[in-house]
Enzyme design. Structure first.
Site, PDB file in Angstrom:
ATOM      1  N   HIS A 126       0.676  -1.161   0.188  1.00 51.88           N
ATOM      2  CA  HIS A 126      -0.235  -0.340   0.083  1.00 51.88           C
ATOM      3  C   HIS A 126       0.632   1.286  -0.151  1.00 51.88           C
ATOM      4  O   HIS A 126       1.878   1.373   0.587  1.00 51.88           O
ATOM      5  CB  HIS A 126      -0.801   0.445   1.093  1.00 51.88           C
ATOM      6  CG  HIS A 126      -1.426  -0.994   1.396  1.00 51.88           C
ATOM      7  ND1 HIS A 126      -1.636  -2.501   1.787  1.00 51.88           N
ATOM      8  CD2 HIS A 126      -2.775  -0.921   1.615  1.00 51.88           C
ATOM      9  CE1 HIS A 126      -2.268  -3.076   2.727  1.00 51.88           C
ATOM     10  NE2 HIS A 126      -3.417  -2.183   2.138  1.00 51.88           N
ATOM     11  N   GLU A 257     -10.795  -6.609  -4.616  1.00 53.86           N
ATOM     12  CA  GLU A 257     -10.540  -7.997  -3.818  1.00 53.86           C
ATOM     13  C   GLU A 257     -11.669  -7.988  -2.643  1.00 53.86           C
ATOM     14  O   GLU A 257     -12.045  -6.917  -1.880  1.00 53.86           O
ATOM     15  CB  GLU A 257      -9.832  -7.688  -3.273  1.00 53.86           C
ATOM     16  CG  GLU A 257      -9.308  -8.227  -2.006  1.00 53.86           C
ATOM     17  CD  GLU A 257      -7.893  -8.113  -1.100  1.00 53.86           C
ATOM     18  OE1 GLU A 257      -7.179  -7.547  -1.437  1.00 53.86           O
ATOM     19  OE2 GLU A 257      -7.979  -8.000   0.461  1.00 53.86           O
ATOM     20  N   GLU A 293      -9.884 -13.431  -1.903  1.00 58.54           N
ATOM     21  CA  GLU A 293      -8.710 -13.626  -0.434  1.00 58.54           C
ATOM     22  C   GLU A 293      -9.748 -14.411  -0.123  1.00 58.54           C
ATOM     23  O   GLU A 293     -10.728 -14.287   0.810  1.00 58.54           O
ATOM     24  CB  GLU A 293      -8.751 -12.380  -0.001  1.00 58.54           C
ATOM     25  CG  GLU A 293      -7.752 -12.501   1.587  1.00 58.54           C
ATOM     26  CD  GLU A 293      -7.681 -11.891   1.978  1.00 58.54           C
ATOM     27  OE1 GLU A 293      -7.287 -10.186   1.396  1.00 58.54           O
ATOM     28  OE2 GLU A 293      -7.402 -11.311   3.180  1.00 58.54           O
ATOM     29  N   HIS A 296     -11.624 -14.142   3.236  1.00 57.97           N
ATOM     30  CA  HIS A 296     -12.806 -13.044   3.299  1.00 57.97           C
ATOM     31  C   HIS A 296     -13.665 -13.691   2.911  1.00 57.97           C
ATOM     32  O   HIS A 296     -15.216 -13.663   3.007  1.00 57.97           O
ATOM     33  CB  HIS A 296     -12.270 -12.137   1.905  1.00 57.97           C
ATOM     34  CG  HIS A 296     -11.202 -10.922   2.401  1.00 57.97           C
ATOM     35  ND1 HIS A 296     -10.474  -9.868   1.430  1.00 57.97           N
ATOM     36  CD2 HIS A 296     -10.753 -10.758   3.936  1.00 57.97           C
ATOM     37  CE1 HIS A 296     -10.380  -9.194   2.061  1.00 57.97           C
ATOM     38  NE2 HIS A 296      -9.661  -9.816   3.460  1.00 57.97           N
ATOM     39  N   ASP A 321      -4.830 -13.682  -3.447  1.00 57.91           N
ATOM     40  CA  ASP A 321      -4.646 -12.943  -1.963  1.00 57.91           C
ATOM     41  C   ASP A 321      -3.983 -14.680  -1.373  1.00 57.91           C
ATOM     42  O   ASP A 321      -5.213 -15.180  -0.247  1.00 57.91           O
ATOM     43  CB  ASP A 321      -5.105 -11.612  -0.913  1.00 57.91           C
ATOM     44  CG  ASP A 321      -4.885 -10.656  -1.382  1.00 57.91           C
ATOM     45  OD1 ASP A 321      -3.743 -10.400  -1.910  1.00 57.91           O
ATOM     46  OD2 ASP A 321      -5.281  -9.377  -0.545  1.00 57.91           O
ATOM     47  N   ASP A 332     -11.112 -12.381   9.988  1.00 59.55           N
ATOM     48  CA  ASP A 332      -9.695 -12.149   9.079  1.00 59.55           C
ATOM     49  C   ASP A 332      -8.289 -11.952   9.562  1.00 59.55           C
ATOM     50  O   ASP A 332      -8.234 -10.638  10.368  1.00 59.55           O
ATOM     51  CB  ASP A 332      -9.296 -10.459   8.483  1.00 59.55           C
ATOM     52  CG  ASP A 332      -9.330 -10.684   7.092  1.00 59.55           C
ATOM     53  OD1 ASP A 332      -9.281 -11.901   6.844  1.00 59.55           O
ATOM     54  OD2 ASP A 332      -8.809  -9.287   6.278  1.00 59.55           O
ATOM     55  N   ASP A 334      -6.335 -13.701   9.109  1.00 63.17           N
ATOM     56  CA  ASP A 334      -4.490 -13.319   8.121  1.00 63.17           C
ATOM     57  C   ASP A 334      -4.140 -14.648   8.475  1.00 63.17           C
ATOM     58  O   ASP A 334      -2.397 -14.041   8.644  1.00 63.17           O
ATOM     59  CB  ASP A 334      -4.072 -12.685   8.127  1.00 63.17           C
ATOM     60  CG  ASP A 334      -5.160 -10.953   7.172  1.00 63.17           C
ATOM     61  OD1 ASP A 334      -5.890 -11.557   5.900  1.00 63.17           O
ATOM     62  OD2 ASP A 334      -5.410  -9.751   7.364  1.00 63.17           O
ATOM     63  N   ASP A 364      -1.049 -12.372   1.598  1.00 61.27           N
ATOM     64  CA  ASP A 364      -1.636 -11.475   2.555  1.00 61.27           C
ATOM     65  C   ASP A 364      -2.063 -12.186   3.968  1.00 61.27           C
ATOM     66  O   ASP A 364      -3.073 -11.920   4.244  1.00 61.27           O
ATOM     67  CB  ASP A 364      -3.001 -10.988   1.993  1.00 61.27           C
ATOM     68  CG  ASP A 364      -3.903  -9.691   2.877  1.00 61.27           C
ATOM     69  OD1 ASP A 364      -3.097  -9.345   3.776  1.00 61.27           O
ATOM     70  OD2 ASP A 364      -4.995  -8.920   1.737  1.00 61.27           O
TER      71      ASP A 364
END
Ligand code: XLS
Ligand code: NI
Ligand code: NI
Length: 461
Positions: A126, A257, A293, A296, A321, A332, A334, A364
């Site tokens: 980012h 996304e 992702e 998600h 992701d 989430d 991750d 991710d």
């Protein structure tokens, strides 16, 4: 949360010598060399690949070409392990915790050493993870320019490429009510200006994709929200991004996304099918694809591979992701994907659609707050890469042997000829179908054989 804010002595920041990491040839991961492929290594040798061999050919392409792994900068180089209940635990020796350009440069150099030692060819970031946000847009852009120059130099030196860039349109308080779906046009304009710069740096760094993730695009209560206006503004924002991308000659693929919630209660980009419907409604489907992702997807109440399969079916699967949630939690988390069956199902779709390029498998993912060693950064990525390499090999075998395919084909065979073919092609009518029933009588329902399919899959995993 503020009462839990750590002091610098608690985080360890400021108490060490960071200057030794300032030179261009500083080594950040001392004692760790290039990760090797050692298929015969022992179970507890986790600092080597047991399955991922970049140059090994599977179904006509190398593993590296099929898998296109990418390391994400935000978790792996900006994650601190802080949570709403506790202080940072992931204190990196080069990171003084400050928001300075010097610190940003150290992090970036550390990142490129990491990518190189791991042997991964792509990264993603980012705008606000790589360079500090300034007091004004101009100041933020100036900071970005300095860091992007260094990133360009490091990319050239190492051969690591940018899978995608994105703009952080969710962390700053100005975006608390959304960015492109904000009720304020002033804030919409700020987000647009930020993405304008984002596309420019993506072009400069040769990004092969550009991602939009709308963490604050949605609502917390319908009482204060004009949903159609917000969705129209969001679409207009994307149209401006397409126009500007074309104007500057940025050739990367634009990706959206999906995520159903977190941080916003309801996010407009709920899941793959919602995004596809939105893109088609606003005439944007030729210019965007989807970055799925799986964590998600499961948050949206679907099975792990659902959005991968759905986007691919519509020719919209752009990138992944590749992470996972914890099935016993509802958020989430991750985590690094370590489940071979999940990886197999994802790779089956990737193989079926002929590859994921220009997208890739972007990690991710974050190491757990308790995984505090520098080695854990490597072990986590290696474990996930090995899981995907196993998934790729298993998926290739599934497709080569064609057992599952044979059963699926038989299941739909009534659509291959006669009235079924007419239904499939969209030329049949209700009258004809009524005639068909009068002539052929009652149909017989056949077993779906779910357990049979599951048993076949287990044979390959
Ligand atoms: C958050 C998202 C985010 C995007 C990039 O849940 O996964 O990290 O990938 O903004
Ligand atoms: Ni993501
Ligand atoms: Ni996420």
């Amino acid at each position: 949360m503020s009462s839990f804010a750590p002091t610098s002595s608690e985080t360890g920041a400021g108490s060490k010598d960071y200057t030794r990491f300032n030179s261009a040839d500083a080594e950040f991961f001392q004692g760790i060399s290039r990760i090797e492929y050692k298929p015969d290594s022992k179970p507890d040798e986790t600092m080597c690949y047991k399955h991922y061999s970049a140059s090994q050919v599977v179904k006509g392409r190398t593993m590296e070409e099929w898998l296109r792994f990418s390391v994400c900068f935000w978790h792996t180089f900006r994650g601190t392990g802080a949570d709403p209940f506790g202080f940072p635990t992931l204190i990196r020796p080069w990171d003084d915790g400050s928001n300075t350009i010097e610190n940003a440069k150290r992090r970036l150099r550390a990142a490129f050493e990491f990518f190189t030692k791991l042997g991964v060819k792509y990264w993603a970031f980012h705008d606000r993870d790589v360079a500090p946000e300034g007091a004004t847009l101009e100041e933020s852009n100036k900071n970005l320019d300095v860091i992007v120059d260094l990133a360009q130099e490091l990319q050239t030196k190492t051969g690591v490429k940018l899978l995608w860039a994105t703009c952080n349109l969710f962390a700053h308080p100005r975006y608390m009510n959304g960015a492109a779906s904000n009720p304020s046009a002033h804030i919409f304009a700020y987000a647009a200006a930020q993405v304008k710069k984002g596309l420019e740096i993506a072009k400069k760094l040769g990004a092969v994709n550009f991602v939009f993730w709308g963490g604050r695009e949605g609502y917390h209560t319908l009482l204060n929200t004009k949903v159609l206006s917000e969705l129209t503004h969001l679409a207009n924002f994307f149209k401006m991004a397409v126009a500007y991308k074309k104007k500057i000659g940025f050739t990367g693929q634009l990706l959206i996304e999906p995520k159903p919630k977190e941080p916003t209660k309801h996010q407009y980009d709920y899941d793959a099918m919602t995004v596809i419907g939105f893109l088609k409604h606003f005439g944007l489907d030729k210019d965007f694809k989807i970055n799925v992702e799986p964590n998600h997807t499961t948050l949206a109440g679907h099975s792990y591979e659902h959005d991968v399969v759905m986007s691919s079916a519509f020719g919209m699967l752009g990138s992944i992701d590749s992470n996972t949630g914890s099935p016993d939690l509802g958020w989430d988390t991750d985590q690094f994907p370590m489940d071979i069956k999940n990886c197999t199902l994802v790779m089956k779709t990737v193989l079926e659609q002929g590859g994921i390029a220009p997208g890739g498998l972007n990690f991710d993912c974050k190491v757990r707050r308790e995984s505090t060693d520098l080695r854990d950064m490597f072990i986590s990525h290696i474990g996930a890469m090995d899981s995907f390499a196993r998934g790729l090999k298993a998926a290739a075998k599934i497709l080569e042997e064609g057992v599952l395919e044979k059963y699926v084909k038989a299941r739909y065979s009534s659509y291959e000829s006669g009235i079924g073919k007419k239904i499939d092609e969209g030329t049949a009518t209700f009258e004809e179908l009524e005639e068909f029933i009068k002539k052929n009588g009652n149909p017989v329902a056949e077993s779906g054989q779910q357990e049979h399919y599951e048993s076949v899959l287990n044979y390959y995993v």
